[in-house]
Motif scaffolding. Sequence first.
Motif, mmCIF file in Angstrom:
data_model
loop_
_atom_site.group_PDB
_atom_site.id
_atom_site.type_symbol
_atom_site.label_atom_id
_atom_site.label_comp_id
_atom_site.label_asym_id
_atom_site.label_seq_id
_atom_site.Cartn_x
_atom_site.Cartn_y
_atom_site.Cartn_z
ATOM 1 N N UNK A 145 0.833 -1.208 0.000
ATOM 2 C CA UNK A 145 0.000 0.000 0.000
ATOM 3 C C UNK A 145 0.865 1.255 0.000
ATOM 4 N N UNK A 146 2.157 1.107 0.274
ATOM 5 C CA UNK A 146 3.094 2.237 0.197
ATOM 6 C C UNK A 146 3.407 2.578 -1.254
ATOM 7 N N UNK A 201 1.557 0.978 -4.261
ATOM 8 C CA UNK A 201 0.555 0.644 -5.280
ATOM 9 C C UNK A 201 -0.745 1.401 -4.994
ATOM 10 N N UNK A 202 -1.241 2.167 -5.964
ATOM 11 C CA UNK A 202 -2.419 3.010 -5.697
ATOM 12 C C UNK A 202 -3.743 2.272 -5.819
ATOM 13 N N UNK A 222 15.838 -4.067 -10.164
ATOM 14 C CA UNK A 222 16.607 -3.558 -9.019
ATOM 15 C C UNK A 222 15.863 -2.438 -8.314
ATOM 16 N N UNK A 223 15.309 -1.512 -9.110
ATOM 17 C CA UNK A 223 14.552 -0.409 -8.512
ATOM 18 C C UNK A 223 13.343 -0.933 -7.753
ATOM 19 N N UNK A 243 12.604 -0.537 -3.783
ATOM 20 C CA UNK A 243 11.444 0.189 -3.254
ATOM 21 C C UNK A 243 10.605 -0.686 -2.324
ATOM 22 N N UNK A 300 12.535 -1.253 0.916
ATOM 23 C CA UNK A 300 12.524 -0.066 1.766
ATOM 24 C C UNK A 300 11.166 0.075 2.471
ATOM 25 N N UNK A 353 11.076 -2.458 5.213
ATOM 26 C CA UNK A 353 11.881 -2.071 6.380
ATOM 27 C C UNK A 353 11.145 -1.025 7.226
ATOM 28 N N UNK A 354 10.542 -0.050 6.563
ATOM 29 C CA UNK A 354 9.838 0.988 7.316
ATOM 30 C C UNK A 354 8.617 0.425 8.020
ATOM 31 N N UNK A 378 9.773 -1.353 11.060
ATOM 32 C CA UNK A 378 10.134 -0.436 12.141
ATOM 33 C C UNK A 378 8.880 0.135 12.802
ATOM 34 N N UNK A 379 7.847 0.377 12.003
ATOM 35 C CA UNK A 379 6.583 0.867 12.559
ATOM 36 C C UNK A 379 5.983 -0.175 13.500
ATOM 37 N N UNK A 408 7.240 -0.075 16.824
ATOM 38 C CA UNK A 408 7.131 1.194 17.543
ATOM 39 C C UNK A 408 6.026 1.133 18.591
#
Lengths: 98, 173, 970
Positions: free
Chosen positions: B110-111, B113-114, B154-155, B159, B162, B165-166, B169-170, B173
């Motif tokens: 969801x980060x 894909x719209x 690779x891109x 993405x 990343x 990973x975020x 981390x959330x 939290x």
Amino acid sequence: MRITCPLCGPRDRREFYYYGSEDYLTQPEVGDLDAVDAQLHLRDNVAGRVRDVWYHEAGCASWLVVTRDTVSHAVEKVELVANVKGILAKTKLKGGAA
Amino acid sequence: MGNLIAKRPLGVDPVGHGDLVLAEVDLGRVTSVAPFAGADVARVLKPLVFPAPGVVSSKGDARLVWTGRGQAFLFGAVPEGLGAVAALSDQSDGWAGLSLTGTGAVDVLARLVPLDLRALVPGQCARTTLGHMPLILIAVFGGFEVLVFRSMARSAWHEVEQALRMWGARAQC
Amino acid sequence: MRIDGKGLVDRSAPVRFTFDGVAYEGFRGDTVASALLANGVRVVGRSFKYHRPRGVLTAGSEEPNALVEVIEVGQQTPNVRATVQEIFPGLEVKSQNRWPSLKYDVMAVNDMLSPFLSAGFYYKTFMWPRKFWERVYEPIIRRAAGLGSLSGRHDEADYEKAFAFCDLLVIGAGPAGLMAAVQGARAGVDVILADENPVMGGRLLADGGEIDGRPASVWVAEVLAELEAAPNVRLMVRTSVTGAYDGGTFSALERVGLHVAARANLPRECFWRIVAGQTVLAAGALERSIAFADNDRPGVMMASSLRAYVNRYGVSPGKRVTIFANNDDARLSARALMAAGVDVAAIVDTRADASTLEDCPVYAGAEVVGTKGRHGLSAITVRHRGGEMQIETDCLGVSGGWNPLVHLTCHMNGRPVWDADLAAFVPVAGAVPGLHAAGACAGVFSTQGCLADGARVAVLALGVLGRAVRAVDAPVAEDAPYAVLPLWEVKGKGRAWLDFANDVTTKDVRLAAQENFASVEHMKRYTTQGMAPDQGKNSNVGALAVLADATGRSIAQTGTTTYRAPFSPVSIAAMGAGGRGAGFAPQRFMTSHGASVDRRAPMVEAGLWYRPSYFPKGAETTWREACDREVVMVREAVGVCDVSTLGKIDIQGADAARFLDLVYTNVFSTLPVGRVRYGLMLRADGHVLDDGTTARLGENHYLMTTTTAAAGLVMRHLDFVQQAYCGDWDVRFVSVTENWAQFAVAGPRARALLASLVSVDLPFMGCSRVEFGGVGARVFRISFSGEEGYEIAVPSRYGEALFRDLVARAETLGGGPYGMEALNVLRIEKGFITHAEIDGRTTAFDIGLAGMISARKDCIGKAAAGRSGLTGAARLQMVGLRPVMQAAITAGAHLFTPGDEVRRENDQGYVTSVGYSPMMEGYLGLAFLRDGRARIGEMVRLVDHLRDIDVLCEVCDPVFHDKEGVKLRG
């Protein structure tokens, strides 16, 4: 802004490419230079209901005719270009070598 | 000349967070299928059916994934006689496959894909974007297969990794 | 001052942080503002223009005064609202707009100069001399003004973007929002409830009243427990919905990691795009101030914020508090303070008929006319029926009434309307399709009213979603009518502030009116009212009321300025999340990438692709040395170049040939199987779209090649032509660009190299399927260099292996790899075009290919290409250029007739491509020159002012190398 693609459903505007007036769906005939000029360049620029050609570039690759209000931004109708009636009839096409 | 060495689009090891795993997948043989006008593809494709928009037709390992207007990607062997009723093009090397499965797959994608990914269930697929990249998204059990241009693998990996990973981390939290 | 037994902060969790280097202690749940107030810190910053000491004004995101800098490793975030920033262990906060210290600020001299610094003083003062504008005045003004400062370093932190979808979006989790969310939850629709605070409850937590006879916070907890347990509800805290857009799309900013110490991979913020079926806006209302002399002293606060500090944080902002109000609502604050044991010195009520029944002195029909106190409020002057008196007080709560937060209802061109009873602007229904205002933001001000309205409006929204439900019963709560007597300013001597953040006073607004900036939009820009980070949330309505008074119009006639997104500040970093560095755009890598990098080739961007610029060798120190060598290598031996980036489109079907005849200017239906033809494509308007070669692989099977730059463009064009003009033709096409790695092998020894690989004998422009050790491949005899050339395509997985193999074979033949620089020189020598030439403005006639438009058939763009003006001597036509002296020439240079003055009117054309030809031992250029083909052999003057080049050039045929194509054909 969101457009409901007839194939893919409602999608974000970022998936679409805007081309311009549905006038582009008519092929001008060779020789009639005034008609060519009008077809390419003369637009009414209405505040209100317009019919424009969009491309679902990041989706199914369908070209669409989007009926939209430029004042309220409301999208009234989305049709597949390939299904829009009368286009083929209006377009006197003589492609091919024959 | 000797045999040419084949290379995977990425050649990376899986990464993950908890049971959520991002991995490169081998797509096997992929063929784009675009039925010719009026041709009877149904007979040749059986038991698969040419899919409606957003649909995956599958039988065993063979899958026919809708990929656009009048077009689907066939994963697996090409049935005898299909070339006579549909335009076939080899796409086995054109797309890189990633899989993202496990808890949080929807949230991570969801980060990028719209689309409302919760609505995409196994048996369904979508053409859309991953960030700015063209995407074929296939819902599978527990997650998604993410198909991007081979050159963009690779891109795409970067993405999704990343975002993963975020998200991880959330979660802590 | 902390009050025992009050507040919702966690008293068991002390948190230490620093403000201006001094350590303070607060509790988990405190904001910087509440913690500083608890510690008795009153001055938290200096004002924008006059550098006046300023304290905390509000308890919410509308804060104009208490803007601070948050310092982290590698980060310095200015203009953080102290009322929003939560404290965490180790948080480092600095005051801003002061030097050397908050207490002694040099620029405070501005306050003394205020008679000269009124609105518009920049325009009047810094007029002359003109040459001082940029060199003297601007730097001085920039240093003196401005809010906060940046670190000057790149922001290396992580940010996120995300998409969310729901049936019902509820914005704001106060009484109305919570009821709406409950209604949605019970109806079973997909609900998102978003609130900007870390804890949901809105004013229910701040006001501290009762619901159903129990503390409101208990009811809030129960409702939140129900919502949290509901699988169809997502609660988004710390999330401000910042904008309303078309199609039910909303932007929202979530503060993800700003309330904890920075940690790896935890994003600071997330920028959400939320798509909602229906939306209930329950944003609430903001209290507005009253302008009176020196109303900006630290200690002067919004009345409602006082009870918010008491009830939410257990903090009293003062020891001896006074209230100044024109409405009943402010009494709640007085009572909350008294209940908490705080001394309330007086209530100053502007209404003559105001109730005086309180446990403190009430002055009805009175006004505050001035304040005292150097670094914080010490006393106020009150004018009442009996005259003027001073009241000692360290905190004054001001209330001028409430303004519904109509912002989001106005983001799509809507304007709110003036409600005289409420003395406030209220939203117009339907201003944003699918968005319904409920509760205080719709002008419903009692708690009971908000609870009921939230349910009522949610039922309405659910009805649109096709869920007919009955409104749940609202619990019983305070239901007092809202009584207000409008008062915007207390007229008198001294400056009375409206916009605290931008230091705008009533005098500035009157000055604007006097100077005929009487429209509200002009007043705003002249005074900068509402243009600070807070966007004038609690001052705009007051300012336009003062403007209305100054211009003799009503407030309704005066109207509001335009409400635009974002509702509250959004960092660019959040909106651009993921776009830093390599995330800016997808990177496309060819299969030979690693092999090229191994050979130390600098990779250059070609669109999204990365291609080798050149392959340095031995002692070469410049790109030119490598490029020259590679050009000679191709001309004299053999070179290998990865050309996989060219677009490849597989076209099949019974009407494939007919289709190509339609999109190409020339004929492809006559192309024999196994042959390749160069084709030219036009846009509908007759200009060149693209060029490339197309091979006929079978009777009904073609493979089209596009340029790298136009691959996507051509695909889109083919889709258009097919769907718009020939939907019933039997033609199917798909991009196979990525499936094939393709390498050019060019030079006199290309054939030898190919022969070492595979036995195939191709005529010029022939193609064939071949096999390399079991791998199916394709070979095309085509050339972009002018040498005998082949392009070999294999499935991409074998690309790297084939590239390394081809380069090794080339090296045994005295050749090697070549990069983009050499490729460019080779094609310029041959007069081959790229998109430098077909840049969208050139026609087939211009590039000398008018003959490629077949007379025998129609094609896209043919009709338009015949228009007058697109052909003829007046056109700029493509020619070659050679400098007459050994001199460098540049692309982008312009051409002039020798003897003419170098002026735009005399411009004869421009240069599109240049390269140094080692074969010709000089620079060559391709250029577009007026009537160029008729001028071959003449001289033109090439001028590039940017690079200081002025050279005479000979106009030549664009084909410099092997004009007859002998080498090409072998």
